[in-house]
Design an enzyme around this catalytic site. Structure first.
Site, PDB file in Angstrom:
ATOM      1  N   ARG A  15      -3.020 -12.284 -44.558  1.00 56.15           N
ATOM      2  CA  ARG A  15      -2.078 -13.414 -44.508  1.00 56.15           C
ATOM      3  C   ARG A  15      -1.248 -13.550 -45.780  1.00 56.15           C
ATOM      4  O   ARG A  15      -0.111 -14.010 -45.727  1.00 56.15           O
ATOM      5  CB  ARG A  15      -2.846 -14.702 -44.238  1.00 56.15           C
ATOM      6  CG  ARG A  15      -3.333 -14.836 -42.800  1.00 56.15           C
ATOM      7  CD  ARG A  15      -4.250 -16.019 -42.634  1.00 56.15           C
ATOM      8  NE  ARG A  15      -5.511 -15.810 -43.332  1.00 56.15           N
ATOM      9  CZ  ARG A  15      -6.351 -16.788 -43.671  1.00 56.15           C
ATOM     10  NH1 ARG A  15      -6.042 -18.041 -43.387  1.00 56.15           N
ATOM     11  NH2 ARG A  15      -7.493 -16.518 -44.288  1.00 56.15           N
ATOM     12  N   CYS A  43     -11.888  -8.473 -34.367  1.00 53.04           N
ATOM     13  CA  CYS A  43     -11.147  -9.661 -33.915  1.00 53.04           C
ATOM     14  C   CYS A  43     -12.049 -10.570 -33.084  1.00 53.04           C
ATOM     15  O   CYS A  43     -12.678 -10.114 -32.126  1.00 53.04           O
ATOM     16  CB  CYS A  43      -9.930  -9.242 -33.100  1.00 53.04           C
ATOM     17  SG  CYS A  43      -8.943 -10.648 -32.534  1.00 53.04           S
TER      18      CYS A  43
END
Length: 326
Positions: free
Chosen positions: A232, A98
């Site tokens: 996503r 991340c």
């Protein structure tokens, strides 16, 4: 390090901050009985120092489900891993991918790719403390550390630490100058680098992540690596998860409306315990993505879910709006 069946990671759904909470995971499980689901990243300080055990709440139906941890202190991560396994999680995953500013400031996430030895210490400490698999999710590189040799060294260190499953987002991360959103879009995808990693580390279960949106793409990647992680795409167009499930596992493809109806018991139980409807419906807005009537469905939910007293009746109304336009 405790072994894990490579097939367990054939299809996975990425841990996504602010998205893959317990409501989202319950919904995704209805779409895919076989996918391995991941929590949002939970930081080890939140569990060990803050005792925020509410972050670990999940339902039995979510399994197999992995807890993703963020941190860089081996002792603290080991304690957090124990708390996670006591809560019932099937796997502990360490976030080394991340690029968020809030993650960097705590020395979590992608910045740790510069410190593979420290990551190795963290992994060993967690693996020694728990009896479930400990896995790692990383990028192919970070900032100017962009040579294949850097990824190769990182992977070698992980293998030496006992890692048997590595999830690789096939983009590098820019820690300065790009937002987390831009880091998911601007650095180019380099799938071949991940394929090469699998060729050179055949004993390692390699799961590829990044920009994968279709059944055909999943099939193509599985010709080179052991597993695919949808991110996503599984969130914004969740029915693709059911389509991939059907293709890989032969599971009958459910009707979208049937999936929604199967949410009713869960939704009503959550409402009864005080959960606001908007916290659940935000995850199902994309169920009819690409279908006639999808816009009306989304509009009904978006405009009504935050209102006092919003209940299952709103979802029924949204379904009616969809059917009338379909």
């Amino acid at each position: 390090m405790h072994p894990i069946d490579p097939a367990a990671h054939r299809l996975t759904v990425a841990p996504m901050l602010d998205w893959t909470d317990r409501h989202c995971r319950y919904f995704h499980r209805l779409l895919s009985p076989h996918a391995r689901l991941y929590t949002e990243m939970v930081t080890s300080p939140a569990l060990v120092r803050g005792q925020q055990l509410r972050l670990l709440e999940h339902s039995h139906e979510e399994h197999p489900v992995a807890l993703q941890l963020g941190g860089s202190d081996p002792v603290e991560l080991a304690k957090a891993a124990v708390i996670g396994t006591q809560a019932g999680y099937d796997e502990i995953n360490l976030n080394v991918g991340c690029p968020s500013d809030r993650v960097q400031s705590g020395k979590f996430g992608a910045c740790l790719m510069r410190e593979p030895d420290l990551v190795g210490e963290c992994v060993r400490a967690m693996a020694d403390a728990v009896d479930v698999p400990v896995t790692v999710k990383c990028r192919i590189g970070v900032d100017d550390q962009d040579e294949y040799a850097d990824l190769q060294r990182f992977t070698t260190t992980m293998v030496e630490a006992g890692v048997r499953t590595l999830v690789v987002h096939a983009r590098k991360a820019w820690l300065q100058g790009l937002s987390p959103k831009e880091n998911r879009e601007i650095p180019p995808l380099d799938y071949e680098r991940v394929y090469r990693l699998k060729r050179e580390f055949p004993e390692l279960t390699i799961v590829i992540n990044g920009g994968i949106t279709t059944v055909d793409a999943v099939r193509e990647h599985l010709a080179h690596v052991d597993g695919v992680m949808l991110g996503r795409a599984a969130y914004h167009d969740p029915y693709v998860l059911a389509q991939v499930e059907a293709d890989l596992f032969g599971t009958p493809l459910p009707e979208r409306t049937d999936v929604l109806e199967r949410m009713r018991i869960y939704v009503e139980a959550e409402l009864a315990r005080g959960t606001q409807l908007k916290h659940i419906t935000r995850h199902i807005l994309g169920l009819f993505q690409g279908e006639p009537g999808a816009r009306g469905f989304r509009r009904q939910l978006s405009e009504g879910a935050h209102l006092p007293g919003a209940d299952w009746g709103l979802i029924e109304s949204a379904l009616v709006a969809f059917r009338q336009a379909a």
